[in-house]
Design a protein around this motif. Structure first.
Motif, PDB file in Angstrom:
ATOM      1  N   UNK A   1     -85.046  23.119 -15.067  1.00 46.34           N
ATOM      2  CA  UNK A   1     -83.883  23.414 -15.895  1.00 46.34           C
ATOM      3  C   UNK A   1     -83.808  24.875 -16.311  1.00 46.34           C
ATOM      4  N   UNK A   2     -84.492  25.755 -15.571  1.00 48.22           N
ATOM      5  CA  UNK A   2     -84.436  27.179 -15.874  1.00 48.22           C
ATOM      6  C   UNK A   2     -83.130  27.779 -15.371  1.00 48.22           C
ATOM      7  N   UNK A   3     -82.739  28.899 -15.957  1.00 46.15           N
ATOM      8  CA  UNK A   3     -81.400  29.460 -15.713  1.00 46.15           C
ATOM      9  C   UNK A   3     -81.153  29.846 -14.261  1.00 46.15           C
ATOM     10  N   UNK A   4     -82.172  30.309 -13.546  1.00 40.07           N
ATOM     11  CA  UNK A   4     -81.955  30.745 -12.170  1.00 40.07           C
ATOM     12  C   UNK A   4     -81.794  29.574 -11.196  1.00 40.07           C
ATOM     13  N   UNK A   5     -81.932  28.345 -11.716  1.00 43.75           N
ATOM     14  CA  UNK A   5     -81.660  27.155 -10.898  1.00 43.75           C
ATOM     15  C   UNK A   5     -80.312  26.538 -11.258  1.00 43.75           C
ATOM     16  N   UNK A   6     -79.581  27.179 -12.145  1.00 40.03           N
ATOM     17  CA  UNK A   6     -78.208  26.799 -12.511  1.00 40.03           C
ATOM     18  C   UNK A   6     -78.109  25.316 -12.887  1.00 40.03           C
ATOM     19  N   UNK A   7     -78.820  24.922 -13.937  1.00 36.26           N
ATOM     20  CA  UNK A   7     -78.858  23.502 -14.290  1.00 36.26           C
ATOM     21  C   UNK A   7     -77.640  23.044 -15.079  1.00 36.26           C
ATOM     22  N   UNK A   8     -77.425  21.739 -15.080  1.00 36.72           N
ATOM     23  CA  UNK A   8     -76.572  21.068 -16.055  1.00 36.72           C
ATOM     24  C   UNK A   8     -77.537  20.265 -16.914  1.00 36.72           C
ATOM     25  N   UNK A   9     -77.491  20.448 -18.214  1.00 36.33           N
ATOM     26  CA  UNK A   9     -78.502  19.861 -19.075  1.00 36.33           C
ATOM     27  C   UNK A   9     -77.951  19.587 -20.458  1.00 36.33           C
ATOM     28  N   UNK A  10     -78.663  18.756 -21.210  1.00 36.59           N
ATOM     29  CA  UNK A  10     -78.314  18.464 -22.596  1.00 36.59           C
ATOM     30  C   UNK A  10     -79.569  18.575 -23.440  1.00 36.59           C
ATOM     31  N   UNK A  11     -79.420  19.083 -24.661  1.00 38.94           N
ATOM     32  CA  UNK A  11     -80.549  19.211 -25.562  1.00 38.94           C
ATOM     33  C   UNK A  11     -81.486  20.333 -25.191  1.00 38.94           C
ATOM     34  N   UNK A  12     -82.521  20.520 -26.020  1.00 37.86           N
ATOM     35  CA  UNK A  12     -83.452  21.620 -25.797  1.00 37.86           C
ATOM     36  C   UNK A  12     -82.797  22.944 -26.147  1.00 37.86           C
ATOM     37  N   UNK A  13     -83.041  23.961 -25.335  1.00 37.30           N
ATOM     38  CA  UNK A  13     -82.435  25.281 -25.540  1.00 37.30           C
ATOM     39  C   UNK A  13     -81.563  25.611 -24.335  1.00 37.30           C
ATOM     40  N   UNK A  14     -80.533  26.444 -24.516  1.00 37.57           N
ATOM     41  CA  UNK A  14     -79.630  26.744 -23.401  1.00 37.57           C
ATOM     42  C   UNK A  14     -80.305  27.583 -22.323  1.00 37.57           C
ATOM     43  N   UNK A  15     -79.875  27.364 -21.097  1.00 34.70           N
ATOM     44  CA  UNK A  15     -80.285  28.206 -19.971  1.00 34.70           C
ATOM     45  C   UNK A  15     -79.118  29.161 -19.727  1.00 34.70           C
ATOM     46  N   UNK A  16     -79.090  30.255 -20.476  1.00 32.12           N
ATOM     47  CA  UNK A  16     -77.945  31.171 -20.443  1.00 32.12           C
ATOM     48  C   UNK A  16     -77.690  31.696 -19.034  1.00 32.12           C
ATOM     49  N   UNK A  17     -76.427  31.661 -18.597  1.00 32.42           N
ATOM     50  CA  UNK A  17     -76.081  32.174 -17.269  1.00 32.42           C
ATOM     51  C   UNK A  17     -76.195  33.693 -17.240  1.00 32.42           C
TER      52      UNK A  17
END
Length: 420
Positions: free
Chosen positions: A67-83
């Protein structure tokens, strides 16, 4: 017409590969004009071809690295993976417009647009205040507009949506698709974020150790009381000038919702008769466990009411896939699935894009089932909603601001709108 399946390749990161190969609320609709729910049901009678809806369901990730940002995830909860990891939202846009507290991350959807080169990468982020009192005030601002007041702005909102998009060639990520073999890395580090929430930009620095960063004075005080006081003294007394704090990534469980990956499915794959009719009343409120007296009274009222078509339709659609937490469709004929016939916006209630002044269009909605997965309780002051519908710039305009605020409409159950 481009199908929703193509547009929602976004959620599975296939587009890269394809290229290479507190106020009592009135309980009635506005005096003039049809709400969108009423208009939708009139359109249904014309048997218009229905847009394909993509459903989002939650799944625990096999490991956090997915769920890290460079894998471009769709996710809920936790902290954001800023684009865009550098130019994060700042100032008042990161705070609740009512209580002034930093907003909490809810979810993000990776949804690029194939025919828009500026939106080769495109992610929508949702944040909200966890206070039900603020959500009630948010809906009250909506109703004020219905009765002749100006449309509420992001300054007076407890739910905020940000849209971020990048072209294929950018400063943050490779132009090649992720390999998902452990070798994928971003091209540059991101901006330092708050050591307490791990979400917002850390503009404030601890005056003692000069290393810990915070988004607000409140988060600095919370971090100090829960351990940084000792860490700070150790850093100051350490002879090593390069002493550093632990990397941000593990956020205190008390201030973040549990993290899930959002996986997609298509509503059309579910049999419309697959829902259990006997359990349909509880499907949209799984977190309640059982219906309390107030909710049962409200549902009995709607069963006896002649205008129950909206609620019945909502129940039937949700019963096809009870675990859905999100509904997505950006097709021109896409419509939200409203839980109630009142509390819906009319066309006049949807503002223009704040940046290009073009029209907004419906893109997705968040379902109440998300609260069940987040472990939100069923207390009188617990967070609750019927649905939260998100409208974004129809042209997905490319302006100088990295994170553009979009528009969210909150619909609450009648049992929540009278809380004080």
């Amino acid at each position: 017409m481009e199908t929703s399946t193509k547009k929602l390749s976004s959620l599975r990161i296939t587009s890269l590969d394809d290229d290479d190969d507190e106020t009592e609320i009135p309980h009635q609709p506005p005096q003039a004009g049809l709400s969108t729910a009423e208009a939708d049901y009139e359109d249904d009678d014309d048997e218009e071809e229905e847009a394909e809806v993509t459903l989002g369901v939650l799944s625990k990730p096999k490991h956090p690295g997915l769920l890290l940002r460079h894998l471009f995830p769709s996710k809920a909860g936790g902290i954001p993976a800023w684009l865009d990891p550098v130019n994060l939202p700042s100032g008042k846009s990161s705070y609740c417009g009512f209580c002034g507290e930093p907003l909490q991350f809810v979810l993000q959807i990776y949804a690029p647009i194939e025919d828009n080169v500026a939106a080769f990468h495109r992610t929508l982020f949702m944040f909200m205040c966890p206070s039900m009192a603020c959500l009630l005030r948010d809906q009250h601002e909506q109703w004020k507009h219905k009765y002749g007041n100006p449309c509420r702005s992001g300054l007076f909102s407890s739910v905020k949506i940000f849209r971020c998009q990048l072209p294929r060639n950018n400063a943050f990520y490779s132009a090649q698709p992720p390999k998902h073999d452990g070798s994928d890395k971003p091209l540059c580090p991101g901006a330092p974020v708050c050591h307490w929430c791990g979400t917002w930009k850390g503009d404030k620095i601890c005056s003692s150790c000069k290393k810990a960063r915070y988004c607000s004075e409140k988060h600095q005080a919370l971090h100090w009381r829960t351990g940084h006081k000792n860490d700070c003294l150790q850093i100051i007394s350490s002879a090593a000038s390069n002493s550093v704090l632990p990397a941000v990534g593990i956020v205190p469980a008390s201030i973040s919702w549990p993290e899930f990956e959002i996986k997609i499915d298509y509503e059309g794959t579910f049999d419309s008769d697959s829902g259990d009719e006997n359990n349909s009343k509880s499907l949209v409120m799984q977190r309640h466990g059982k219906l309390d007296a107030m909710m049962q009274s409200w549902m009995d009222h709607f069963e006896a009411d002649a205008d129950n078509k909206c609620w019945a339709s909502f129940q039937e659609r949700v019963s096809r896939a009870p675990n859905q937490v999100l509904r997505y469709c950006r097709e021109p004929n896409a419509k939200p699935l409203w839980a109630l016939s009142f509390g819906c916006p009319s066309d006049a209630d949807i503002p223009s894009c704040s940046y290009c002044r073009g029209p907004l269009c419906y893109e997705f909605q968040v379902m109440p089932q998300l609260l069940y997965f987040f472990g939100v309780g069923n207390q009188p002051d617990s967070l609750d909603w019927a649905t939260i519908v998100v409208y974004t710039c129809q042209g997905s305009c490319d302006q100088t601001v990295s994170y553009k605020e979009e528009f969210a409409w909150v619909q609450l159950y009648p049992t929540t709108t009278t809380r004080r």
